[in-house]
Design a protein around this motif. Sequence first.
Motif, PDB file in Angstrom:
ATOM      1  N   VAL A   1      15.262 -63.962  -4.200  1.00  0.00           N
ATOM      2  CA  VAL A   1      13.985 -63.342  -4.588  1.00  0.00           C
ATOM      3  C   VAL A   1      13.881 -61.973  -3.930  1.00  0.00           C
ATOM      4  CG1 VAL A   1      12.819 -65.581  -4.839  1.00  0.00           C
ATOM      5  CG2 VAL A   1      12.726 -64.361  -2.646  1.00  0.00           C
ATOM      6  N   SER A   2      12.865 -61.229  -4.344  1.00  0.00           N
ATOM      7  CA  SER A   2      12.507 -59.961  -3.695  1.00  0.00           C
ATOM      8  C   SER A   2      13.563 -58.875  -3.876  1.00  0.00           C
ATOM      9  CB  SER A   2      12.218 -60.188  -2.201  1.00  0.00           C
ATOM     10  OG  SER A   2      11.521 -59.101  -1.651  1.00  0.00           O
ATOM     11  N   MET A   3      14.247 -58.887  -5.051  1.00  0.00           N
ATOM     12  CA  MET A   3      15.175 -57.787  -5.357  1.00  0.00           C
ATOM     13  C   MET A   3      14.374 -56.579  -5.847  1.00  0.00           C
ATOM     14  SD  MET A   3      16.751 -60.850  -5.755  1.00  0.00           S
ATOM     15  CE  MET A   3      16.705 -61.374  -7.453  1.00  0.00           C
ATOM     16  N   ILE A   4      14.839 -55.409  -5.518  1.00  0.00           N
ATOM     17  CA  ILE A   4      14.057 -54.183  -5.740  1.00  0.00           C
ATOM     18  C   ILE A   4      13.929 -53.828  -7.225  1.00  0.00           C
ATOM     19  CG2 ILE A   4      15.958 -52.538  -5.538  1.00  0.00           C
ATOM     20  CD1 ILE A   4      14.064 -50.888  -3.704  1.00  0.00           C
ATOM     21  N   GLY A   5      14.943 -54.158  -8.015  1.00  0.00           N
ATOM     22  CA  GLY A   5      14.828 -54.074  -9.469  1.00  0.00           C
ATOM     23  C   GLY A   5      14.746 -52.671 -10.062  1.00  0.00           C
ATOM     24  N   ASP A   6      14.068 -52.621 -11.220  1.00  0.00           N
ATOM     25  CA  ASP A   6      14.011 -51.437 -12.074  1.00  0.00           C
ATOM     26  C   ASP A   6      13.667 -50.170 -11.295  1.00  0.00           C
ATOM     27  OD1 ASP A   6      13.994 -50.206 -14.650  1.00  0.00           O
ATOM     28  OD2 ASP A   6      11.809 -50.172 -14.533  1.00  0.00           O
ATOM     29  N   ALA A   7      14.280 -49.079 -11.713  1.00  0.00           N
ATOM     30  CA  ALA A   7      14.120 -47.741 -11.133  1.00  0.00           C
ATOM     31  C   ALA A   7      14.978 -47.552  -9.893  1.00  0.00           C
ATOM     32  CB  ALA A   7      12.669 -47.405 -10.800  1.00  0.00           C
ATOM     33  N   HIS A   8      15.505 -48.619  -9.343  1.00  0.00           N
ATOM     34  CA  HIS A   8      16.393 -48.511  -8.183  1.00  0.00           C
ATOM     35  C   HIS A   8      17.767 -49.122  -8.454  1.00  0.00           C
ATOM     36  CE1 HIS A   8      13.148 -47.192  -5.517  1.00  0.00           C
ATOM     37  NE2 HIS A   8      12.387 -48.048  -6.178  1.00  0.00           N
ATOM     38  N   THR A   9      17.800 -50.107  -9.346  1.00  0.00           N
ATOM     39  CA  THR A   9      19.070 -50.754  -9.669  1.00  0.00           C
ATOM     40  C   THR A   9      19.149 -50.976 -11.176  1.00  0.00           C
ATOM     41  OG1 THR A   9      18.129 -52.971  -9.393  1.00  0.00           O
ATOM     42  CG2 THR A   9      19.207 -51.988  -7.460  1.00  0.00           C
ATOM     43  N   ILE A  10      20.370 -51.079 -11.656  1.00  0.00           N
ATOM     44  CA  ILE A  10      20.611 -51.510 -13.028  1.00  0.00           C
ATOM     45  C   ILE A  10      21.600 -52.662 -12.964  1.00  0.00           C
ATOM     46  CG2 ILE A  10      20.123 -49.277 -14.087  1.00  0.00           C
ATOM     47  CD1 ILE A  10      23.076 -48.691 -14.184  1.00  0.00           C
ATOM     48  N   LEU A  11      21.714 -53.396 -14.050  1.00  0.00           N
ATOM     49  CA  LEU A  11      22.649 -54.520 -14.056  1.00  0.00           C
ATOM     50  C   LEU A  11      24.041 -54.083 -14.498  1.00  0.00           C
ATOM     51  CD1 LEU A  11      20.397 -57.370 -15.460  1.00  0.00           C
ATOM     52  CD2 LEU A  11      21.063 -56.934 -13.095  1.00  0.00           C
TER      53      LEU A  11
END
Lengths: 265, 122
Positions: free
Chosen positions: A163-173
């Motif tokens: 949980v608590s991954m920084i996600g969109d705008a900082h990472t892409i898949l």
Amino acid sequence: MRPQLMCIVLALLSVNSAAAGALPDWSGVWQRVEGNGGIFDPATVEPSDGRAGSPGVRQYPPLTDAWEAKYTATLELVANDRVPDPISNCGTPAGFPRMLALPDVYEFIVRPETTWIITENGPNILRIYTDGRDHPPADELWPTFTGDSVGRWNDDVLEFSSVSMIGDAHTILDRSGLTLSNQASVDTKMFLTDAGLLRAELTIEDPIALKFPWHVTRHFRRMPAGTRAYDYACAENNRNPITNAGQTLTLDTDGNVIDKVIDND
Amino acid sequence: MIKFAALLLTMLTFAPIIVAHHSSAMFDKAEIRDVTATVREFQWTNPHIWIQIVLATDEGNESEWSIEGLGPNSLFRNGWRPNSFKAGDVVQIRFNPMRDGSNAGGFIGAKFADGRTIGRWD
């Protein structure tokens, strides 16, 4: 050392060794099986041999309408080579779960209390605590690139929640530009297959980006004994900076831009 | 104008190998060029290796090109070494050129004067 104390120490060491010995052997150096230029979900990519970042290549996760529109817009940027990949600037890691789809090699360090997944590319480190702890309370969590992972061993299967991954705008898949929100969570099962591959089964949930759980499976192949992993110092000689518009530039050996056209808007 | 032997080969035969820390969209994968050049410098560095080559121009001048490859780690595991190219080596080198015509390209393969090859050549 007194004999009684020596016996206690030896007993403790024996228990620890037994616990470690009960865990599967994931030693050595590994490499991803599914390639496609780092495409994250090989099961839904079209065309099936499409490479991440190539025009017209996309995957079909169960995106919400808003996230599908976002992905479609990004794919148009990909077609024009204008999707900035955060890791290209050599300052941040790929993060989880993208780190399961990277080139170069992997190491899986298994201990009873923690498993570490180390990617040479990046590098990235995912720490999976298996000592019985739970995720921290909400006021002790903040979005990070790999988030927080806790789990347990179920026989030879490592089951963990992230949980608590920084996600969109900082990472892409991957370089098709696919992203998740910072509300995503991932349940992962990892185990050795009969064929000797390390298999990771991911169930991804995201109340913002996904309509229902997304299942992604990836595999890793053990490389020949003696294979080494090396430093990956991305900023050592990065001659490909990214413009504000997302264009990948090329520099000469003096740091001058080689490209004849520069899109910096 | 620089003399190129442009080879229109299929992407299936020579798929691009520049895939690592950035997009490879700047390279024209539909075009493959073979040139004979002199190595000026070999940069065995992360995140990519670079082969600096010098070409003779029709005007009698020299033109330097930057040829980009994968990272040294994966290349080492595939047989490359930090001295695979040396300054002064005369090589035939094959690459995907930049789409905008600038002096750079994505490495495909090379053939040395003694017949050795590296990367994808045949």
